[in-house]
Design a protein around this motif. Sequence first.
Motif, mmCIF file in Angstrom:
data_model
loop_
_atom_site.group_PDB
_atom_site.id
_atom_site.type_symbol
_atom_site.label_atom_id
_atom_site.label_comp_id
_atom_site.label_asym_id
_atom_site.label_seq_id
_atom_site.Cartn_x
_atom_site.Cartn_y
_atom_site.Cartn_z
ATOM 1 N N LEU A 5 -2.263 9.529 -7.760
ATOM 2 C CA LEU A 5 -2.777 8.251 -8.251
ATOM 3 C C LEU A 5 -2.244 7.107 -7.392
ATOM 4 C CD1 LEU A 5 -4.217 6.488 -10.349
ATOM 5 C CD2 LEU A 5 -2.171 6.655 -11.785
ATOM 6 N N ASN A 6 -0.974 7.169 -7.009
ATOM 7 C CA ASN A 6 -0.397 6.117 -6.168
ATOM 8 C C ASN A 6 -1.137 6.011 -4.831
ATOM 9 O OD1 ASN A 6 1.505 5.358 -8.027
ATOM 10 N ND2 ASN A 6 3.130 6.649 -7.176
ATOM 11 N N LYS A 7 -1.484 7.174 -4.265
ATOM 12 C CA LYS A 7 -2.195 7.175 -2.987
ATOM 13 C C LYS A 7 -3.561 6.512 -3.119
ATOM 14 C CE LYS A 7 -0.857 9.469 0.041
ATOM 15 N NZ LYS A 7 0.105 9.226 1.137
ATOM 16 N N LEU A 8 -4.253 6.841 -4.209
ATOM 17 C CA LEU A 8 -5.575 6.236 -4.434
ATOM 18 C C LEU A 8 -5.452 4.725 -4.598
ATOM 19 C CD1 LEU A 8 -7.122 8.808 -6.952
ATOM 20 C CD2 LEU A 8 -7.522 8.649 -4.491
ATOM 21 N N GLN A 9 -4.443 4.298 -5.333
ATOM 22 C CA GLN A 9 -4.248 2.863 -5.552
ATOM 23 C C GLN A 9 -3.902 2.150 -4.243
ATOM 24 O OE1 GLN A 9 -1.266 3.284 -8.645
ATOM 25 N NE2 GLN A 9 -2.727 2.668 -10.236
ATOM 26 N N GLN A 10 -3.181 2.823 -3.365
ATOM 27 C CA GLN A 10 -2.863 2.249 -2.059
ATOM 28 C C GLN A 10 -4.120 2.054 -1.221
ATOM 29 O OE1 GLN A 10 0.005 4.929 -0.381
ATOM 30 N NE2 GLN A 10 1.574 4.470 -1.926
ATOM 31 N N ILE A 11 -4.988 3.051 -1.182
ATOM 32 C CA ILE A 11 -6.232 2.954 -0.417
ATOM 33 C C ILE A 11 -7.094 1.816 -0.946
ATOM 34 C CG2 ILE A 11 -8.396 4.155 0.098
ATOM 35 C CD1 ILE A 11 -6.755 6.778 0.077
ATOM 36 N N ILE A 12 -7.197 1.723 -2.265
ATOM 37 C CA ILE A 12 -8.015 0.664 -2.886
ATOM 38 C C ILE A 12 -7.435 -0.710 -2.561
ATOM 39 C CG2 ILE A 12 -8.728 -0.319 -5.099
ATOM 40 C CD1 ILE A 12 -8.782 2.581 -6.176
ATOM 41 N N ALA A 13 -6.104 -0.835 -2.637
ATOM 42 C CA ALA A 13 -5.463 -2.132 -2.388
ATOM 43 C C ALA A 13 -5.669 -2.585 -0.944
ATOM 44 C CB ALA A 13 -3.975 -2.049 -2.713
ATOM 45 N N VAL A 14 -5.515 -1.675 0.031
ATOM 46 C CA VAL A 14 -5.706 -2.042 1.441
ATOM 47 C C VAL A 14 -7.148 -2.455 1.681
ATOM 48 C CG1 VAL A 14 -5.655 -1.192 3.816
ATOM 49 C CG2 VAL A 14 -3.809 -0.584 2.231
ATOM 50 N N ALA A 15 -8.090 -1.726 1.080
ATOM 51 C CA ALA A 15 -9.506 -2.071 1.250
ATOM 52 C C ALA A 15 -9.811 -3.433 0.645
ATOM 53 C CB ALA A 15 -10.373 -0.995 0.593
ATOM 54 N N ARG A 16 -9.215 -3.744 -0.491
ATOM 55 C CA ARG A 16 -9.475 -5.019 -1.151
ATOM 56 C C ARG A 16 -8.825 -6.177 -0.405
ATOM 57 N NH1 ARG A 16 -7.668 -3.727 -5.584
ATOM 58 N NH2 ARG A 16 -5.556 -4.582 -5.393
ATOM 59 N N CYS A 17 -7.577 -5.981 0.035
ATOM 60 C CA CYS A 17 -6.826 -7.052 0.697
ATOM 61 C C CYS A 17 -7.177 -7.199 2.173
ATOM 62 C CB CYS A 17 -5.327 -6.793 0.550
ATOM 63 S SG CYS A 17 -4.702 -6.842 -1.145
ATOM 64 N N ARG A 18 -7.737 -6.133 2.786
ATOM 65 C CA ARG A 18 -8.026 -6.106 4.225
ATOM 66 C C ARG A 18 -6.783 -6.419 5.056
ATOM 67 N NH1 ARG A 18 -13.404 -5.882 5.487
ATOM 68 N NH2 ARG A 18 -14.852 -6.106 3.723
ATOM 69 N N SER A 19 -5.648 -6.006 4.522
ATOM 70 C CA SER A 19 -4.372 -6.276 5.202
ATOM 71 C C SER A 19 -3.312 -5.335 4.639
ATOM 72 C CB SER A 19 -3.948 -7.725 4.983
ATOM 73 O OG SER A 19 -2.597 -7.924 5.329
ATOM 74 N N PHE A 20 -2.563 -4.682 5.550
ATOM 75 C CA PHE A 20 -1.481 -3.822 5.090
ATOM 76 C C PHE A 20 -0.358 -4.645 4.466
ATOM 77 C CE2 PHE A 20 -3.365 -0.644 7.965
ATOM 78 C CZ PHE A 20 -3.311 0.475 7.138
ATOM 79 N N SER A 21 -0.077 -5.778 5.036
ATOM 80 C CA SER A 21 1.051 -6.579 4.548
ATOM 81 C C SER A 21 0.750 -7.148 3.161
ATOM 82 C CB SER A 21 1.375 -7.708 5.530
ATOM 83 O OG SER A 21 0.248 -8.555 5.723
ATOM 84 N N ARG A 22 -0.464 -7.696 2.967
ATOM 85 C CA ARG A 22 -0.796 -8.254 1.653
ATOM 86 C C ARG A 22 -0.891 -7.145 0.598
ATOM 87 N NH1 ARG A 22 -4.269 -11.603 4.723
ATOM 88 N NH2 ARG A 22 -6.108 -10.376 4.132
ATOM 89 N N ALA A 23 -1.463 -6.001 0.986
ATOM 90 C CA ALA A 23 -1.545 -4.882 0.048
ATOM 91 C C ALA A 23 -0.158 -4.373 -0.321
ATOM 92 C CB ALA A 23 -2.381 -3.755 0.647
ATOM 93 N N ALA A 24 0.747 -4.306 0.663
ATOM 94 C CA ALA A 24 2.103 -3.847 0.398
ATOM 95 C C ALA A 24 2.816 -4.785 -0.572
ATOM 96 C CB ALA A 24 2.883 -3.765 1.707
ATOM 97 N N GLU A 25 2.598 -6.088 -0.393
ATOM 98 C CA GLU A 25 3.203 -7.066 -1.300
ATOM 99 C C GLU A 25 2.677 -6.880 -2.716
ATOM 100 O OE1 GLU A 25 3.609 -11.941 -1.719
ATOM 101 O OE2 GLU A 25 2.710 -11.041 0.079
ATOM 102 N N GLU A 26 1.385 -6.650 -2.831
ATOM 103 C CA GLU A 26 0.756 -6.452 -4.141
ATOM 104 C C GLU A 26 1.279 -5.182 -4.813
ATOM 105 O OE1 GLU A 26 -3.622 -5.042 -5.180
ATOM 106 O OE2 GLU A 26 -3.618 -7.179 -4.619
ATOM 107 N N LEU A 27 1.542 -4.161 -4.011
ATOM 108 C CA LEU A 27 1.996 -2.873 -4.531
ATOM 109 C C LEU A 27 3.513 -2.786 -4.665
ATOM 110 C CD1 LEU A 27 -0.374 -0.608 -2.387
ATOM 111 C CD2 LEU A 27 -0.532 -0.974 -4.863
#
Length: 299
Positions: A5-27
């Motif tokens: 589930l964590n992996k799926l949420q990571q993929i979704i977050a990167v796609a939504r944020c279009r940025s590894f750094s912003r997605a990492a902050e969100e996660l």
Amino acid sequence: MSTSLNKLQQIIAVARCRSFSRAAEELHMSQPALSRSIAAAEARYGFPLFNRMSHGVEVTSAGQDVVEQAQALVQELQVFDSNLRLIGQGKGGRLSVGFAPLLASQLLTRFAADFLRPDSAAQIRVMIRPGRGLLDALKNDEIEVFFFPESHIQDAEDIEIGLVGQVMSGCFVRAGHPLLERRQIARDDLVRYPWLSSVEPHLAPDVPSKARLICDNYHILRETVMTTDAVCICSTDFVAMQLADGSLKEIRVEGLPLGDTRIYMAKLRRRLNSPLASEAISAVRRYLAAGRGGEHLSQ
């Protein structure tokens, strides 16, 4: 490595944020750790999920298919998690429960209101039968638990029986009934008047009435008492409104002792209750302890 589930949420977050750094902050994780996790997923399945660009990331065509499937799976898992929490709280799942006829008429309106609230996901199936029929249904796994008045069934080796409360029973007739003109009423005085009950005659041999109506629905029995010269025994809670407005009267019959009737629950021995069944047992105990089982309380 499995897709979690964590992996799926990571993929979704990167796609939504279009940025590894912003997605990492969100996660709430580091950007390098997120990048390694996504790279590991791409290596496992053999195709890139994202195009790395100087200004961020862009979802690949194949990655878009993965994101859409991941979103659907995460949503289903969130629903699954919510349902498990409701089941654990006694607000979800399925329950097949049995009630003896008078208890059904007296308790089910309140029971349904408590278990079918807006935050509930419970699915309740109710069986209404006399005690012997409920016992057979329990042994056949048609119901998980049932409630019945004392003497309706006998204790058995494979059945666990527990006291849940009691109700006050009385003998009732309509206002203006000929029996009300008598100062004292004996059992033999009942011979001339029909008897209403939910049990077969052999289960109530002390009642001398010749005419009988046997019916599992006490709402019908109550209406029949109010419109005929019939006599009926039921709980005082169930007819409280009619006693208050004078449309029904209680009579005392010599040689026909009435009073508190104990109410029991039965389930298969050594079988653990589901959370929903445990909540149902607690609810019935509350109704009976407060004397609030009657339908009149919800009207």
